[in-house]
Write an enzyme that holds these catalytic residues in place. Structure first.
Site, PDB file in Angstrom:
ATOM      1  N   TYR A 192      -5.008  -2.140   7.753  1.00 37.47           N
ATOM      2  CA  TYR A 192      -4.449  -3.500   7.457  1.00 37.47           C
ATOM      3  C   TYR A 192      -5.558  -4.663   7.769  1.00 37.47           C
ATOM      4  CZ  TYR A 192       0.209  -1.761   8.632  1.00 37.47           C
ATOM      5  OH  TYR A 192       1.434  -0.839   8.617  1.00 37.47           O
ATOM      6  N   ASP A 212       2.313  -3.954  16.061  1.00 35.05           N
ATOM      7  CA  ASP A 212       1.849  -3.084  15.335  1.00 35.05           C
ATOM      8  C   ASP A 212       0.856  -3.323  14.481  1.00 35.05           C
ATOM      9  OD1 ASP A 212       2.749  -0.234  14.055  1.00 35.05           O
ATOM     10  OD2 ASP A 212       2.915  -1.716  12.440  1.00 35.05           O
ATOM     11  N   LYS A 250      -3.308   2.655  13.906  1.00 37.46           N
ATOM     12  CA  LYS A 250      -3.083   3.715  13.019  1.00 37.46           C
ATOM     13  C   LYS A 250      -4.380   4.372  12.318  1.00 37.46           C
ATOM     14  CE  LYS A 250       1.541   1.948  11.583  1.00 37.46           C
ATOM     15  NZ  LYS A 250       1.161   0.519  11.460  1.00 37.46           N
ATOM     16  N   HIS A 308      -1.513   7.578  10.143  1.00 32.53           N
ATOM     17  CA  HIS A 308      -0.685   6.590   9.274  1.00 32.53           C
ATOM     18  C   HIS A 308       0.208   7.426   8.351  1.00 32.53           C
ATOM     19  CE1 HIS A 308      -1.047   2.125   7.686  1.00 32.53           C
ATOM     20  NE2 HIS A 308      -0.224   2.655   7.482  1.00 32.53           N
TER      21      HIS A 308
END
Ligand SMILES: NC(=O)c1ccc[n+]([C@@H]2O[C@H](COP(=O)([O-])OP(=O)(O)OC[C@H]3O[C@@H](n4cnc5c(N)ncnc54)[C@H](OP(=O)(O)O)[C@@H]3O)[C@@H](O)[C@H]2O)c1
Length: 280
Positions: free
Chosen positions: A52, A47, A77, A110
């Site tokens: 991030y 993931d 995402k 997201h």
């Protein structure tokens, strides 16, 4: 290597292992090392997210690992600030450039950010990106049934996955039932409650002792028996292995109920209710 990991088939035919690997906070060289270790340990579903800022680390780990690309399932995402159709498509391409990959196996919206009301446009962009071969399977994250209903109604395409906060203190019974009814797989984020006081819970500790397993292993087994796909994150090779070693025991119905009974309506770790909480 952990024991054999069962597979789940999504509504579009893509298969995923029943446990994946979370990567929030795994960045840079240390992040790449943790990711390579996770793949060596046996994780095949990774993931990640544009926000991030580790799509680069994920792509680097894919190239460094000895596992062929087609055996891995790489997820990213779409961030909330790029929900217009045009920006969403550009962002998917940018994610691929950052990762140095030709395609993602999964790409999710997201957060729905309902006050901006652009998530249907974003979904249409994912639908088209899948048609053009940039993504193999498309899904969402943090979507409530009302958001899911709308994208399905307006585009005719049902997401393969909804990734939501899910752990014993927030068991999401109604949301999971809605997913099941519509053929959507539930992925669990913060499956260990981000290692907060959940890992000291008395009820789960008792069950762990009875099975001679760790508290995280009992919690992850609970996710699997619920039919949810947990994404535990760990920077430690030993904890990565422990979190994958959950296929050699079974929780009884009473144990499952005792763990689900810990859930509370206000059990979200940081109160992030997608009806009002938004991320960009
Ligand atoms: N879609 C979304 O909005 C969303 C939101 C949050 C998270 N996520 C995804 O879900 C993934 C998992 O969630 P999360 O990272 O929030 O939390 P988590 O996986 O529930 O917990 C991670 C924490 O647990 C510790 N840990 C892991 N295994 C352990 C074990 N066996 N024993 C003791 N401690 C252990 C880790 O420490 P060490 O690293 O030191 O082992 C880390 O501090 C994220 O990484 C991200 O990919 C998605």
């Amino acid at each position: 290597m952990a024991n054999q990991i069962p597979e789940i088939t999504l509504n579009d035919g893509l298969t995923l292992p029943a446990v994946g690997f979370g990567t929030y906070k795994l960045n840079g060289a240390a992040g790449v090392n943790a990711l390579v270790s996770a793949i060596d340990t046996g994780y095949r579903l990774i993931d990640s997210a544009f926000n991030y800022e580790n799509e680069g680390a994920v792509g680097e780990a894919v190239r460094r690992s000895s596992v062929p690309r087609e055996q891995l399932r790489i997820t990213s995402k779409l961030p909330g600030r790029h929900h217009t159709y045009r920006e969403a498509l550009t962002t998917i391409q940018e994610s691929l450039f950052r990762a140095g990959l030709d395609y993602f196996d999964l790409y999710l919206i997201h957060w729905p950010n309902p006050s901006k009301d652009l998530y249907v446009e974003a979904w249409q962009a994912l639908v088209d990106a899948k048609k053009w071969g940039l993504i193999r399977s498309i899904g969402v994250s943090n979507f409530l049934p009302e958001h899911l209903e709308r994208i399905i109604q307006e585009t005719g395409v049902t997401p393969s996955i909804n990734q939501v906060e899910l752990h014993p203190y927030f068991a999401q019974e109604e949301q999971r039932a809605w997913h099941k009814e519509h053929g959507i797989v539930t992925e669990s984020w913060s499956p260990l409650g981000r290692a907060n006081r959940l890992l000291e819970d008395g009820t789960i500790t008792k069950i762990a002792k009875a099975h001679q397993k760790s508290v995280p292993q009992i919690i992850l087994r609970w996710h699997i028996q619920l039919g949810a796909l947990p994404l535990p994150k760990s920077s430690s090779p030993q904890r990565q292995l422990d979190n994958l070693s959950v296929f050699d025991f079974t929780l009884s119905d009473e144990e499952m109920q005792a763990i689900s009974g810990l859930s509370r309506p206000d059990g979200r770790t940081f109160g992030q209710d997608p009806a009002t909480y938004e991320e960009f």
